[in-house]
Design a protein around this motif. Structure first.
Motif, PDB file in Angstrom:
ATOM      1  N   TRP A  15      73.573  90.411 -68.082  1.00  0.00           N
ATOM      2  CA  TRP A  15      73.591  90.709 -69.502  1.00  0.00           C
ATOM      3  C   TRP A  15      74.986  90.719 -70.078  1.00  0.00           C
ATOM      4  CZ3 TRP A  15      73.249  94.623 -66.074  1.00  0.00           C
ATOM      5  CH2 TRP A  15      71.997  94.928 -65.597  1.00  0.00           C
ATOM      6  N   ASP A  55      65.290  94.137 -67.659  1.00  0.00           N
ATOM      7  CA  ASP A  55      64.883  93.676 -68.988  1.00  0.00           C
ATOM      8  C   ASP A  55      65.289  94.671 -70.073  1.00  0.00           C
ATOM      9  OD1 ASP A  55      63.773  91.360 -67.950  1.00  0.00           O
ATOM     10  OD2 ASP A  55      61.804  92.291 -67.684  1.00  0.00           O
ATOM     11  N   TYR A  59      67.881  93.779 -73.171  1.00  0.00           N
ATOM     12  CA  TYR A  59      67.585  94.021 -74.581  1.00  0.00           C
ATOM     13  C   TYR A  59      68.613  94.963 -75.206  1.00  0.00           C
ATOM     14  CZ  TYR A  59      65.009  95.430 -78.733  1.00  0.00           C
ATOM     15  OH  TYR A  59      64.649  95.688 -80.023  1.00  0.00           O
ATOM     16  N   GLN A  62      72.112  93.330 -75.728  1.00  0.00           N
ATOM     17  CA  GLN A  62      72.086  92.404 -76.858  1.00  0.00           C
ATOM     18  C   GLN A  62      72.115  93.183 -78.178  1.00  0.00           C
ATOM     19  OE1 GLN A  62      68.657  89.888 -77.053  1.00  0.00           O
ATOM     20  NE2 GLN A  62      69.493  88.656 -78.703  1.00  0.00           N
ATOM     21  N   ASN A  63      71.335  94.246 -78.252  1.00  0.00           N
ATOM     22  CA  ASN A  63      71.310  95.080 -79.445  1.00  0.00           C
ATOM     23  C   ASN A  63      72.667  95.737 -79.670  1.00  0.00           C
ATOM     24  OD1 ASN A  63      70.974  97.781 -80.847  1.00  0.00           O
ATOM     25  ND2 ASN A  63      68.945  96.887 -81.187  1.00  0.00           N
ATOM     26  N   ARG A  90      62.881 101.194 -76.418  1.00  0.00           N
ATOM     27  CA  ARG A  90      62.238  99.965 -75.930  1.00  0.00           C
ATOM     28  C   ARG A  90      61.246 100.278 -74.808  1.00  0.00           C
ATOM     29  NH1 ARG A  90      61.355  94.769 -77.638  1.00  0.00           N
ATOM     30  NH2 ARG A  90      61.350  93.368 -75.879  1.00  0.00           N
ATOM     31  N   THR A 162      61.563  84.388 -74.923  1.00  0.00           N
ATOM     32  CA  THR A 162      60.269  84.894 -75.375  1.00  0.00           C
ATOM     33  C   THR A 162      59.168  83.862 -75.145  1.00  0.00           C
ATOM     34  OG1 THR A 162      60.775  84.210 -77.631  1.00  0.00           O
ATOM     35  CG2 THR A 162      61.205  86.507 -77.070  1.00  0.00           C
TER      36      THR A 162
END
Length: 187
Positions: A15, A55, A59, A62-63, A90, A162
């Motif tokens: 990430w 995961d 997420y 990235q946020n 999340r 996605t």
């Protein structure tokens, strides 16, 4: 692309999301290292799936990278708290979504057969189900087994992550549906 390892406690930087500023990237990496144990905790607590921690971090990082772009002078502690907040939110969302999923009868029956069976029998069941998947889904299962995130798999396939997840879970749902039909055994 080397495998990320099977040790679920090992932090893999799949990430390492770039904010465009080396100083911000360093702050984001430090905050992610601090938040990693929390991602593992949330993955187990809310999702009962240690692989989901990767995961969740994907997420959250990235946020947080967009958050750092909007708030470049935020303190490091606040950045870490932001990551943890995103991870928890999340994981709760995914947990709620999973609780609304429809269970197919034969999958529950398969779980009853699977639990408590010798390892050789479990291997036979797993190989039989794996053999019914398309080559696309089989490759995704193998990559996930090696610890790759959905983003890394999508990057290898040249697709959006996605779209890869939807295609994979769509096929899995179709397989579960086929397995749940009484009397029918797909060949």
């Amino acid at each position: 692309m080397p495998p990320h390892g099977r040790n679920w406690q090992e932090l893999t930087w799949s990430w390492a999301y770039s904010t465009g500023d080396p100083a911000s990237d360093k702050r984001l990496e430090a905050a992610a290292k601090t938040a990693w144990p929390y991602a593992i905790l949330c993955a187990w607590t809310f999702l009962n799936d240690h692989d989901a921690a990767h995961d969740l971090m994907d997420y959250a990082v990235q946020n947080a990278s967009s958050y750092v772009g909007r708030h470049p002078d935020c303190p490091d502690k606040k950045l870490t708290l932001h990551l943890k907040s995103v991870i928890k939110r999340r994981s709760r969302q995914q947990s709620a979504k999973r609780s609304r999923e429809i269970q197919y009868g034969s999958m529950i029956d398969l779980e009853k057969l699977y639990i408590g069976q010798p390892e050789a029998e479990q291997s036979v069941y797993a190989n039989e189900i794996f053999g019914r998947l398309s080559p696309f889904a089989q490759s995704i299962v193998e990559w996930r087994w090696l610890g790759y995130s959905w983003r890394k798999i999508a990057e290898q396939l040249g697709m959006d992550h996605t779209a890869v997840r939807r295609a994979y879970f769509g096929e899995m749902e179709s397989l579960l549906h086929d397995l749940s039909r009484p009397g029918d055994a797909p060949q």
